[in-house]
Scaffold this active site. Sequence first.
Site, PDB file in Angstrom:
ATOM      1  CD  GLU A 142      -3.234  -1.219   2.137  1.00  0.00           C
ATOM      2  OE1 GLU A 142      -2.973  -0.288   3.109  1.00  0.00           O
ATOM      3  OE2 GLU A 142      -4.064  -1.665   1.904  1.00  0.00           O
ATOM      4  CD  GLU A 324      -4.048  -6.087   2.852  1.00  0.00           C
ATOM      5  OE1 GLU A 324      -4.729  -5.542   3.319  1.00  0.00           O
ATOM      6  OE2 GLU A 324      -2.713  -6.067   2.931  1.00  0.00           O
TER       7      GLU A 324
HETATM    8  C1  GAL Z   1      -4.521  -2.731   4.891  1.00  0.00           C
HETATM    9  C2  GAL Z   1      -3.274  -3.264   5.209  1.00  0.00           C
HETATM   10  C3  GAL Z   1      -2.766  -4.490   6.114  1.00  0.00           C
HETATM   11  C4  GAL Z   1      -3.559  -4.141   7.332  1.00  0.00           C
HETATM   12  C5  GAL Z   1      -5.386  -3.909   7.033  1.00  0.00           C
HETATM   13  C6  GAL Z   1      -6.253  -4.156   8.270  1.00  0.00           C
HETATM   14  O1  GAL Z   1      -4.821  -1.507   4.725  1.00  0.00           O
HETATM   15  O2  GAL Z   1      -2.663  -3.410   4.056  1.00  0.00           O
HETATM   16  O3  GAL Z   1      -1.605  -4.489   6.754  1.00  0.00           O
HETATM   17  O4  GAL Z   1      -3.356  -3.129   8.244  1.00  0.00           O
HETATM   18  O5  GAL Z   1      -5.222  -2.883   6.171  1.00  0.00           O
HETATM   19  O6  GAL Z   1      -7.373  -3.670   7.561  1.00  0.00           O
END
Ligand code: GAL
Length: 667
Positions: A142, A324
């Site tokens: 990110e 994710e």
């Molecule tokens: C994302 C990030 C992850 C974690 C996640 C939590 O933005 O890439 O490492 O922090 O959020 O929702």
Amino acid sequence: MKFGVCYYPEHWPAERWAEDARLMRQAGITYVRIAEFAWQLMEPAEGDFDWAWLDTAIETLAEADLRVVLCTPTAAPPVWMAHAYPDILPVDAEGRALRWGTRRHYCVNSATYRRHTERIVTALAERYGQHPAVAGWQIDNEFGCHDTARCYCDECAAAFRRWLEAKYGTLDALNAAWGTVFWSQIYATWEQVMLPNLLVAIPNPAQVLDYYRFASDSNVAYQQAQLDLLREGVAAEHFITTNVMGDFDELDYHALAHPLDFIAWDSYPTGYAEHVAPQLYPPEEALKESVPEDFAYDVGDPYVTGFYHDVIRGLKQQPFWVMEQQAGHINWGKYNPGVRPGTPRLWAWHALACGADAVLFFRWRACRFAQELYHSGLLRHDGTFDVGYSDLLAMRADAALLDELASAPIEADVALVLDYEDLWAMQLQPHREGFDYRRHLFAFYRAAQRLGVSVDVVSDTADLSRYRLVLTPTAFLADVARAERLTAYVEGGGTLLLGVRSGFKTPENAVPAEPLPGPFRELTGVTVTAWHALPPGVRYPLRAAIPALEGPATLWAEALSPHHEEVEVLARYVGGPFHASAALTSRVVGAGRALTLGWHPTRLQAQALLAHLIGELDIARLADLPRGVIARRRGEATLLLNFTDTALTATVQGALVPVPPRDVVVV
Ligand code: GAL
Ligand code: ZN
């Protein structure tokens, strides 16, 4: 479709890893992303590598037949590094060097950080670049998150000057482009040029736009440095990607995605519903309308989620990964609702419907400690199955259908143009509170979704000839080349809808010398003779020749005056200061048509206009949809997704199709 998970073996005793791997297999997972924050464990002291734990973790996953997505760990510089080399730390807009203790505490222009990056990426590529269990690589994590895309350190200032010198060549050119004669700022040496922070009054918008471009370029260049090392050091069949955030707009994601094999993003529907939806819905509607859509409270807002799926697919106009995927409740929303059975499955289907090749859930197991201890995973803290895991098990029954659909193409007849430079320039001088570039796009996007019309979100430098209708809500920064590009599209048979404030600025972020809409005057056949920002409650009545397209104009209005005989007026202001001026026009150019919309439409107005245009162009609507049901198309299949708690019925080609609550039906 491939399923995966984000896994942190380093958070659990090694004795547990084999059991985790077994449970992953059992749930149909094939990809496991690891190590994006594990630099310190890989290199406990400078130049001292410890691969034993990572070797074992990868072996354990490989033994369960899982494939690894290995990350470069540069999003979390180890504490020893931040301590020994404070010059890697970023400086915020207030001029403060930020400290270590969390993540992303580095500057992409730091020469020292570049050196450390090179060492760890080279070492990782050497160690695992030919590993049979490794499928591919994620660079960093990110970029820009936590407000780190734009740094104000001395190295950035120096790099900015070099960037400007390369762009303008001479100070005369820079002074002219920025209009530095204003407020006595004509630069005589490059050293006098500063970063646009810590200023007494508002900064020069041309300077800031260049700084935004520079900051974005700097991140892209930093990614490229890693990409070059990986391309050189890892097996040719390994993919290389990065994971972006949907709603983030400080980096030019088209440029960031361009050199990668594919792009990936991180989708958190409930977080987006809470934090992003209010920025996308019109201020007056934000409360009134997002809630009465009656989505189930724990599914997020499917228009918002879908918008970003589509934005991400458009970055490369290719299938993408969800690196994710929210699996249960998160920890960074406002209310962080608990997620009910069926919701993670619905999210996975939605991702597939929008063009995802793979969905990796975040995260495997809820962590017992540190910042994200209230973030759910597929497993609970105690290792028992949470909703996400149960949904994955349930989705094993969907596997054949998911696989079949995953290879089907996504095709749209309508394109919505997204341009990051337009967005930045608009952010810098919105002129009217609530006038937001993304909100403007979203009005059209949501209208299309409600109509069941597929949309690609693309840059207008993409090949537009494949689209029947192109919507450019605001083509703000325009030069002759851009006008020629859009003119060529229209001449070739396309229909273009140009929205308000198009052509209002030059690429330098100044106002053009000729009448508005500047270089689009010829194409549109109209002149904007006046433009007004309309405060809340102020309405300019209008009358349109298009069914259901009813006035008034709110937010922003432009008086259009045709200067070509063949311009057809489709709506006019009636009464008010723009009385009798045109508000919507159409001009035939070559084999196509250029329409000019003179006010910022509400979603319903955008919907009426879009319905009219797709009717004229004979563009297919996938379905007649009740509120809360989304229709998408992959190949020959129409997917209907119900985001409510009620059974609803959609109409597909005259046939009634019941869609159970929180479920998907493939027609
Ligand atoms: C994302 C990030 C992850 C974690 C996640 C939590 O933005 O890439 O490492 O922090 O959020 O929702
Ligand atoms: Zn910096």
